[in-house]
Design a protein around this motif. Structure first.
Motif, PDB file in Angstrom:
ATOM      1  N   LEU A 308       0.828  -1.191   0.000  1.00 49.85           N
ATOM      2  CA  LEU A 308       0.000   0.000   0.000  1.00 49.85           C
ATOM      3  C   LEU A 308       0.872   1.253   0.000  1.00 49.85           C
ATOM      4  N   ILE A 309       0.574   2.179  -0.925  1.00 48.23           N
ATOM      5  CA  ILE A 309       1.234   3.481  -0.913  1.00 48.23           C
ATOM      6  C   ILE A 309       0.406   4.482  -0.131  1.00 48.23           C
ATOM      7  N   GLU A 310      -0.914   4.512  -0.389  1.00 41.60           N
ATOM      8  CA  GLU A 310      -1.779   5.462   0.307  1.00 41.60           C
ATOM      9  C   GLU A 310      -3.214   4.992   0.241  1.00 41.60           C
ATOM     10  N   GLU A 311      -3.975   5.295   1.282  1.00 37.14           N
ATOM     11  CA  GLU A 311      -5.415   5.069   1.298  1.00 37.14           C
ATOM     12  C   GLU A 311      -6.154   6.400   1.262  1.00 37.14           C
ATOM     13  N   GLY A 312      -7.387   6.340   0.735  1.00 42.19           N
ATOM     14  CA  GLY A 312      -8.282   7.477   0.834  1.00 42.19           C
ATOM     15  C   GLY A 312      -8.125   8.545  -0.221  1.00 42.19           C
ATOM     16  N   SER A 313      -7.278   8.329  -1.220  1.00 41.17           N
ATOM     17  CA  SER A 313      -7.034   9.365  -2.226  1.00 41.17           C
ATOM     18  C   SER A 313      -7.864   9.173  -3.492  1.00 41.17           C
ATOM     19  N   GLY A 314      -8.171   7.935  -3.844  1.00 43.25           N
ATOM     20  CA  GLY A 314      -9.037   7.658  -4.987  1.00 43.25           C
ATOM     21  C   GLY A 314      -8.484   8.066  -6.321  1.00 43.25           C
TER      22      GLY A 314
END
Length: 346
Positions: A308-314
């Protein structure tokens, strides 16, 4: 790899990203799909210098630099959310040192979604996919899309003739650039699978087409991820789907060798290539956890790994720029209305 995020800007329904080089300087570009949306360019060492490319257009699905020019580019406008794209068009842009960014209408092509410029034999070939031919309402897919091709002229003042080279492509959505038999090719994804189109050596000759994979594919990227000398195909399935697969070719047939674990929704962004010199793939999801993930092949384990690089960015679209001391991931974070970059270092 070390990955550091930099938020460049707020942008309503930030959808598209691309980049051009002008007088040796990088310009990272982000554009909105919103009606009346903007397109901005960012330059400078840390991309902190912002310029307005346009501020009242929107519906931008793709931006592609024109090879052999000093940062001229083509871009889609008027492909708005909800597949409102009957007035979609291609515009031709360039940056004038005195007058700034100049944008001219170039080609009107309803429902044009993805396109590219493939150079071979000293000729710039234009190739484009229409999502469909027409629509009575959002979920009307009765008029399939096509792939069109033509020879790109030297200036936007010259007309370009395009002809369909493939027809009958339902939900003709995905695109990436790749190589087939060593030749630069356009790779398109739709309900009936993945098609590769190869430009001819001369404009009077016909394009070569290949049906690489028969599955319901929304988007795809092609690259040699495991280092065996032949390209894998990374896919999002089905349309705006929830499955991410990697296909490996064996005995002239592709089979799934890896499926990303976890629950995804509305997968959309996809890229494959090298990050800091190592094969990798990037995938972005626009719903649920709205994450950006990295896929790499672990040679010691002989298997793929997802991180995972980032969550919540879409993310809706990603692009990668390779530099000597770092790579830059350009990420149109649609779900949070954000233009962002991720600096990747060793």
């Amino acid at each position: 790899m070390n990955i550091t995020k930099k938020r460049l800007d707020d942008m309503e329904r930030c959808y598209c990203t691309g980049h051009v080089t002008i007088d040796g300087a990088l310009f990272a570009m982000f554009a909105s799909e919103q009606i009346g949306g903007a397109c901005y360019a960012y330059t400078g060492r840390d991309l902190t210098e912002k310029e307005i490319v346009w501020d009242n257009a929107g519906g931008t699905m793709s931006i592609v630099e024109i090879p052999g020019t000093n940062g001229q580019f083509l871009g889609v406008q008027n492909f708005f959310p909800g597949f409102q794209a009957e007035n979609a068009k291609i515009v031709w842009g360039e940056r004038d040192s005195e007058n700034g960014w100049q944008i001219k209408d170039f080609l009107f092509l309803p429902y044009v979604h993805r396109f590219d410029i493939l150079s071979t034999g000293g000729i710039n070939y234009f190739v484009a996919a229409t999502l469909c031919g027409s629509k009575a309402e959002r979920e009307d897919w009765s008029d399939p899309g096509r792939i069109y091709a033509g020879v790109l002229p030297d200036t936007p003042k010259q007309e370009m003739t395009i002809t369909p080279i493939l027809k009958g492509l339902v939900k003709n959505h995905g695109y990436c650039r790749g190589r087939i038999d060593g030749k630069m090719s356009g790779i398109f994804a739709c309900q009936s699978g993945i098609y590769a189109v190869v430009p001819p050596e001369a404009p009077t000759e016909e394009w070569t087409t290949h049906h690489l994979l028969d599955a319901f594919i929304s988007d795809a990227a092609i690259y040699d991820l495991d280092g065996d000398g032949q390209d894998e195909i990374v896919t999002i399935e089905p349309f705006h789907g929830n499955r991410i697969n990697i296909y490996h070719k064996e005995n002239d047939r592709y089979r799934i060798v890896y499926t990303c674990p976890g629950e995804y929704k509305f997968a959309h962004a996809i890229w494959a290539g090298k990050l800091r010199g190592k094969p990798a793939a990037l995938l972005g999801m626009r719903r649920l956890d709205a994450e950006l993930v990295l896929i790499e092949y672990d040679e010691k384990r002989g298997s793929y790994q997802t991180s995972l690089i980032e969550e919540g960015s879409g993310p809706s679209n990603v692009a990668v720029i390779s530099q000597e001391s770092r790579d830059i991931i350009l990420c149109a974070n649609n779900s949070v209305h954000e233009a962002a970059v991720y600096f990747v270092t060793d």
